[in-house]
Design a protein around this motif. Structure first.
Motif, short mmCIF file in Angstrom:
data_model
loop_
_atom_site.label_atom_id
_atom_site.label_comp_id
_atom_site.label_asym_id
_atom_site.label_seq_id
_atom_site.Cartn_x
_atom_site.Cartn_y
_atom_site.Cartn_z
N ILE A 306 -0.59 7.75 -1.89
CA ILE A 306 -1.40 6.75 -1.18
C ILE A 306 -2.72 7.37 -0.72
O ILE A 306 -3.79 6.79 -0.92
N GLN A 309 -5.02 7.84 -3.79
CA GLN A 309 -5.53 6.57 -4.33
C GLN A 309 -6.54 5.94 -3.37
O GLN A 309 -7.55 5.37 -3.81
N VAL A 310 -6.26 6.04 -2.08
CA VAL A 310 -7.18 5.44 -1.10
C VAL A 310 -8.52 6.19 -1.10
O VAL A 310 -9.59 5.57 -1.05
N THR A 323 -8.73 -2.38 -1.70
CA THR A 323 -7.91 -1.15 -1.78
C THR A 323 -6.44 -1.52 -1.69
O THR A 323 -5.61 -1.01 -2.46
N GLN A 324 -6.11 -2.41 -0.74
CA GLN A 324 -4.70 -2.84 -0.60
C GLN A 324 -4.18 -3.39 -1.92
O GLN A 324 -3.04 -3.14 -2.31
N ILE A 327 -3.70 -0.46 -4.80
CA ILE A 327 -2.72 0.62 -4.65
C ILE A 327 -1.48 0.35 -5.51
O ILE A 327 -0.92 -0.75 -5.49
N VAL A 356 -1.67 2.07 4.14
CA VAL A 356 -2.93 2.03 3.39
C VAL A 356 -4.10 1.82 4.34
O VAL A 356 -5.16 2.45 4.20
N TYR A 360 -7.03 4.44 4.75
CA TYR A 360 -8.40 3.97 4.48
C TYR A 360 -9.33 4.38 5.62
O TYR A 360 -10.42 4.90 5.40
#
Ligand SMILES: [Zn+2]
Length: 372
Positions: A306, A309-310, A323-324, A327, A356, A360
């Motif tokens: 996570i 990826q964020v 972004t949510q 993922i 997330v 973020y």
């Protein structure tokens, strides 16, 4: 609208607005065992160590696991649960298990499902000393207090009743079958919780620490320390080296972690520190006793995925909402939840979405200060 609950174990709001369609798949489970606060399982963890394992919850009205560690001079209890009526049963079970008095309590963190039973232990063992990190005491005294009033429980109850009566969200979208099941269960459990709250006298940790300390129980040394911020801003774990046993609080929660208010980057580091300990047996904050580090490492990998990826999404200038949506953690979700619709629902609302969001914010601003 009820106020922002912001807390993993009473995080109704988190599950309300996941914006994620979870297909119900098989039959929807009816009200789970957590509706019965008296349901718990007592298991032997190691020599002189017993755990009271709480049932897996569907709604945030759950109780954390509780562990009793007995030395020659007395006993230590890790976490005291959310329901005073259940804590009293634990105390009765401890008295059957040992004639030694409970001398210490460790509250692993400030979420109410880990310390609302403190007063019951004080009544049963008047000399008991309650320990926690400075953050645990401070947050229990401020943020947690908002959640443990009957006025607050009433507003949550009214909110759920309203939702069920309307059959739709405030934006007019209908409740899905899984949401209907969830709120029906929540209504029942909030009523149980409200009754329990009337019996709660909030007792904060009396002794606080930042890094850690060792308690000598007579022939048994117990290390209590904070491996770093993670699930909260000051989680404590309890380690009994001679029994190779670790009690993690909610730094480790199964079948999936709680993400609300967490510190993703530091959580990964804290878990790596725990993974390096000489441990055969691990008792998580919620979930079954574990005899290996497979799940712990899975959580490390999930959080790292996570975080990575964020960071990428932030580098690409994606909004939080985008972004949510971007993922991908399907493999972890499947491994942790299987096809259970309640678990899938909880994973999205109580873990992924808040995790997330926290990752973020961390990626943008660096280490966070709040636990919202
Ligand atoms: Zn908990």
């Amino acid at each position: 609208m009820i106020p922002d609950l912001g807390h993993a174990c009473f995080a109704l709001v988190l599950a309300l607005n996941t914006g994620v369609a979870v297909s119900a798949g098989g039959p929807v489970r009816t009200a789970p065992s957590a509706a019965d606060p008296a349901a718990y399982q007592q298991v032997k963890v190691a020599e002189g160590i017993q755990a009271f394992l709480s049932p897996e919850g569907v709604t945030p009205i759950v109780s954390g696991n509780s562990v009793v560690i007995v030395g020659e001079d007395g006993a230590l209890v890790v976490d005291t649960g959310q329901f005073p009526s259940v804590t009293r049963q634990h105390i009765a079970a401890i008295r059957r298990f040992t004639s030694k008095p409970v001398r210490y309590i460790v509250n692993t963190h400030w979420h109410p499902d880990h310390w609302l039973g403190n007063a019951e232990y004080l009544k049963a063992f008047p000399g008991v000393v309650i320990l926690g990190t400075a953050n645990t005491r401070q947050m229990a005294d401020t943020k947690a207090r908002q959640f443990i009033t009957t006025g607050y429980a009433d507003s949550a109850l009214a909110y759920v009743k309203g939702l069920l009566a309307e059959g739709k969200h405030e934006d007019g979208s209908p409740l899905s079958p899984i949401e209907l099941g969830y709120y029906t269960c929540a209504l029942q459990q909030f009523e149980v919780y409200r009754a329990e709250l009337l019996a709660v006298e909030p007792i904060l940790p009396q002794v606080t620490f930042k890094d850690g300390l060792t308690l000598h129980l007579g022939g048994l040394d117990v290390q209590v320390f904070c491996p770093g911020r993670g699930n909260t801003g000051g989680d404590a774990v309890v380690y009994v080296p001679s029994r190779k046993t670790l009690v993690t609080g909610d730094l480790v929660v199964a079948p999936f972690p709680y993400g609300s208010g967490s510190f993703i980057g530091e959580w990964i580091q804290a878990l790596k520190r725990l993974a390096a300990l000489d441990v055969d047996t691990l008792v998580p904050g919620h979930g079954p006793v574990m005899q290996d580090r497979v799940y712990l490492n899975q959580v490390v990998d999930l959080l790292s995925s996570i975080q990575g990826q964020v960071r990428q999404a932030v580098d690409q200038g994606l909004t939080l909402k985008a972004t949510q949506q971007a993922i991908q953690v399907d493999g972890y979700r499947k491994a942790m939840c299987g096809d259970d619709p309640w678990r899938l629902f909880g994973f999205m609302g109580n873990f992924l979405r808040p995790a997330v969001e926290r990752a973020y914010r961390e990626a943008k601003a660096g280490p966070l200060q709040d636990e919202n």
